[in-house]
Scaffold this active site. Structure first.
Site, PDB file in Angstrom:
ATOM      1  N   THR A 189     -14.337   6.176   6.138  1.00  0.00           N
ATOM      2  CA  THR A 189     -14.697   5.591   4.848  1.00  0.00           C
ATOM      3  C   THR A 189     -14.985   4.096   5.041  1.00  0.00           C
ATOM      4  O   THR A 189     -14.687   3.545   6.098  1.00  0.00           O
ATOM      5  CB  THR A 189     -13.540   5.725   3.832  1.00  0.00           C
ATOM      6  OG1 THR A 189     -12.424   4.955   4.305  1.00  0.00           O
ATOM      7  CG2 THR A 189     -13.108   7.174   3.658  1.00  0.00           C
ATOM      8  N   TYR A 223       0.835  -1.207   0.000  1.00  0.00           N
ATOM      9  CA  TYR A 223       0.000   0.000   0.000  1.00  0.00           C
ATOM     10  C   TYR A 223       0.871   1.261   0.000  1.00  0.00           C
ATOM     11  O   TYR A 223       0.661   2.186  -0.799  1.00  0.00           O
ATOM     12  CB  TYR A 223      -0.923  -0.019   1.221  1.00  0.00           C
ATOM     13  CG  TYR A 223      -1.933   1.103   1.254  1.00  0.00           C
ATOM     14  CD1 TYR A 223      -2.987   1.140   0.335  1.00  0.00           C
ATOM     15  CD2 TYR A 223      -1.861   2.112   2.207  1.00  0.00           C
ATOM     16  CE1 TYR A 223      -3.929   2.166   0.373  1.00  0.00           C
ATOM     17  CE2 TYR A 223      -2.792   3.128   2.249  1.00  0.00           C
ATOM     18  CZ  TYR A 223      -3.828   3.156   1.326  1.00  0.00           C
ATOM     19  OH  TYR A 223      -4.753   4.172   1.366  1.00  0.00           O
TER      20      TYR A 223
END
Length: 262
Positions: free
Chosen positions: A204, A169
């Protein structure tokens, strides 16, 4: 001389990852402020419902994968046929995994295909959208702002302080940070600006599945304000970048001064 502030009203945008999280908040804000938007997200996403609930006349859902040339081209074709042009592109599509490079306890090495998948979606997917959108934007008229378009990408504070298990990531978000300036330089001749936002911890779906207590603890890691970011605060920055022409070739951290611990 006074600069013409570019209101988002009347612009046409493409938002990838637009059916949830930061992308959805961006679509909502742009449409609310008079922008027409092509929302691009995976076929299995809620894109269809989200577009209908917003404003079917000014928001259209295009299913697809950012890594597919055909899918992205199809979305751009929709922008052209339905709205006549493309002024703004916001890249919010992305995936993340948590795997250690080598896990001693489990005697397990990081699967290479998982690393490649994150790089493929986050880096190659973002670049795929940028290059095709730039080609389309370059055909725009200059207008009173002498500008043809704005491209905004999403990195992460993980680009700078990647945590345990975030090799893939962080590498992908670091790449997005690294390509911001060269792409801004490449597209300067086309009168297109390129910016990147590096969000901290936001409320989120990526974090949404966590228990409330855990989310509160995460929020407290930020010096101030001690909470998770609201996706609309990300969208607000997107709007500011569109409106402020001096913002180009830079990465803005949007993170309440957080510095991630290992």
């Amino acid at each position: 001389r006074s600069m013409v502030t570019r209101a988002v009203s009347g612009l046409v945008g493409l938002v990838t990852g637009g059916a949830s999280g930061l992308g959805k908040a961006t679509v909502e804000r742009l449409v609310r402020n008079g922008c027409r938007v092509v929302m691009f997200d995976l076929p299995k996403s809620d894109g269809e419902q989200v577009a209908k609930s917003l404003d079917p006349d000014n928001c259209v859902f295009c299913p697809g994968d950012v890594t597919s040339v055909e899918d992205v081209s199809a979305a751009l074709d929709v922008a052209k046929s339905k709205f006549g042009k493309l002024d703004v592109t916001v890249n919010c599509a992305g995936i993340g995994i948590a795997v250690r490079t080598y896990n001693m306890h489990k005697k397990k090495v990081h699967p290479l295909d998982q690393f490649e998948r994150v790089i493929d979606v986050n880096v190659c997917g973002t670049f795929n959208v940028i290059r095709l959108a730039a080609q389309m934007m370059s055909k725009n008229e200059l207008g009173d702002r002498q500008e043809k378009g704005v491209i905004i990408n999403t990195a992460s504070v993980a680009a700078y302080e990647g945590q345990v298990g975030q090799a893939a990531y962080s590498a992908s978000k670091g790449a997005i940070v690294g390509m911001t300036l060269p792409i801004a330089r490449d597209l300067a001749m086309c009168s297109i600006r390129v910016m990147t936002i590096a969000p901290g911890l936001f409320e989120t779906p990526l974090l949404g599945s966590l228990p409330e207590k855990v989310k509160n603890e995460l929020g407290k890691q930020a010096p101030f304000p001690q909470r998770l970011g609201d996706p609309d605060e990300y969208a607000q920055l997107v709007q500011s970048i569109i409106e402020n022409q001096m913002l180009n070739g830079e990465v803005i951290r949007l993170d309440a001064a957080i510095r991630m611990q290992p």
